[in-house]
Motif scaffolding. Sequence first.
Motif, short mmCIF file in Angstrom:
data_model
loop_
_atom_site.label_atom_id
_atom_site.label_comp_id
_atom_site.label_asym_id
_atom_site.label_seq_id
_atom_site.Cartn_x
_atom_site.Cartn_y
_atom_site.Cartn_z
N GLY A 161 0.82 -1.21 0.00
CA GLY A 161 0.00 0.00 0.00
C GLY A 161 0.85 1.26 0.00
O GLY A 161 0.56 2.22 -0.71
N LEU A 162 1.92 1.27 0.79
CA LEU A 162 2.82 2.42 0.84
C LEU A 162 3.50 2.67 -0.50
O LEU A 162 3.54 3.80 -1.00
CB LEU A 162 3.87 2.22 1.93
N VAL A 163 4.05 1.60 -1.08
CA VAL A 163 4.75 1.73 -2.36
C VAL A 163 3.79 2.20 -3.45
O VAL A 163 4.10 3.11 -4.24
CB VAL A 163 5.43 0.41 -2.74
N GLY A 164 2.61 1.59 -3.50
CA GLY A 164 1.63 1.98 -4.50
C GLY A 164 1.16 3.42 -4.32
O GLY A 164 1.00 4.16 -5.31
N PHE A 165 0.97 3.84 -3.08
CA PHE A 165 0.53 5.20 -2.81
C PHE A 165 1.60 6.20 -3.25
O PHE A 165 1.29 7.25 -3.81
CB PHE A 165 0.23 5.37 -1.31
N ALA A 166 2.87 5.85 -3.01
CA ALA A 166 3.97 6.73 -3.41
C ALA A 166 4.04 6.86 -4.93
O ALA A 166 4.19 7.97 -5.47
CB ALA A 166 5.29 6.19 -2.86
N LEU A 167 3.91 5.74 -5.65
CA LEU A 167 3.96 5.78 -7.11
C LEU A 167 2.78 6.56 -7.68
O LEU A 167 2.93 7.34 -8.63
CB LEU A 167 3.98 4.36 -7.68
#
Length: 504
Positions: free
Chosen positions: A90-96
């Motif tokens: 979720g964190l990585v996707g939110f950042a991208l």
Amino acid sequence: MSASHTPAGAPAPDPRRWKALTVIATAQLMVVLDATVVNIALPHAQADLNISDGSRQWVITAYSLAFGGLLLLGGRIGDLWGRKRAFVVGLVGFALASALGGAAVNLGMLLASRALQGVFGALLAPAALSLLTVAFTEARERAKAFGIFGAIAAAGGAVGLLLGGVLTEYINWRWCMYVNIVFAVVAAAGATVYISDRGDQRNRDRLDVVGTLLATFGLVALVYGFARAEQDGWGSGLTIGMFVAAVVLLAAFALVESRVKTPLLPLRVITDRNRGGAYLSIGLAMIGMFGQFLFLTYFLQLNKGYSPVMCGIAFLPLVVCLVIGSTQIGTRLVNRVPARFLMGPGFLLAAIGMLLLTRLEVDSSFATHVLPSEILLGLGMGTASMPGMSLATSRIRPQDAGVASAMVNVSQQVGGSIGTALLNTVAASATSSWIAARAFSGSVPEAAAQQAAVHGYAVAFGWGTAIMALASLIAFVLVNGGGRSRADSSGEAAQQVEVPVIAH
């Protein structure tokens, strides 16, 4: 009063749990402040990307539809995959997704970014709260942890106003998107080191596909209905159609969940009196809080001439009082008095703060009219939110922690959607009625237009007061726990917050 202790036979607490709390709190702050930080940036993004007035609301709606519609699925995926994995993804996707939004060159790119933020936020938010739920089981530690988490959840919107104002005014609106990358990278790095996830706490049951589709489309219809109500009015065919569809789909979802072997949302999660009362009162309180943020922002910027930065600074007393109420009042008292005697009075104090705002006039000063309201709202919401969020996930099986946490986010998201649509409609109607009653010939003078707008805000604050008072009443009537650990309906020991049961 029951002693504070780790339940017999429970595994030893993770020694890294307080560092994990820092990581979880950072991620939660990112998700919560994203809503208001984008609101501040929207006028500048609209001008930069040549977005029409009719299309700009989709920048907000694209996020709320994806986030609100997928929350239950996101919570269930966390239970299935493992919460740490869901949290990091979720964190990585939110950042991208945020990077895509910051680099947007047209409306399509910005909308895609906001929708993807909603998708990954729906995975991230339930994972964050459920990680907290299973990491802190000892009563006093749980109280402190939820005090911090509750303060961030309640104050994040005001922090977003301040951060958005600074970034927009001194750098560029695009940094209101790029700033999420900083939060996400820090939280993801910390998660890999400090967060652990026990395999025996996963729910490996087969995914309830029918329930997932019904819940997702039902919640999307509900959130979209409120978005259309804000734009087209409550009587439009599309608005009514969305609400009818939401009722039918969610009713079918409840029926399916009561009959399938492996439900997406086990009904035991929401039919518990205390959890149900917590979900309902939190949702109602968020209606009032979203209205307060919205109309105070209008009043300070449009009527008092505050810059975005000064508007954000003006909300700092509210943030400080939220933190005090949550970490110093709620946390210290939650293991000494029943939760309803914190939630009920807390929401009532917030209602009184909202009531003060019904006295707003065009020439009202910040010190005499806005500041006292912020202090009461902050202390009240902070005191109530800590035991409310803790109780909403208490006495729950670890395998159900994800969907129970998702329900907290659902109540907040739906409450926010209702608050924005309902109170905006109330304010607009009151403003129009004020102008119509004076029968101006030709255009409305600027002074009268300002007075009409502030009258609309005051009427909306009156509605917010009534709704916040209803949240207080529900907390007093429905919430009658925590309590001592007891078995759930299947005979398995259920995890809970150790709050003493005093005669009610």
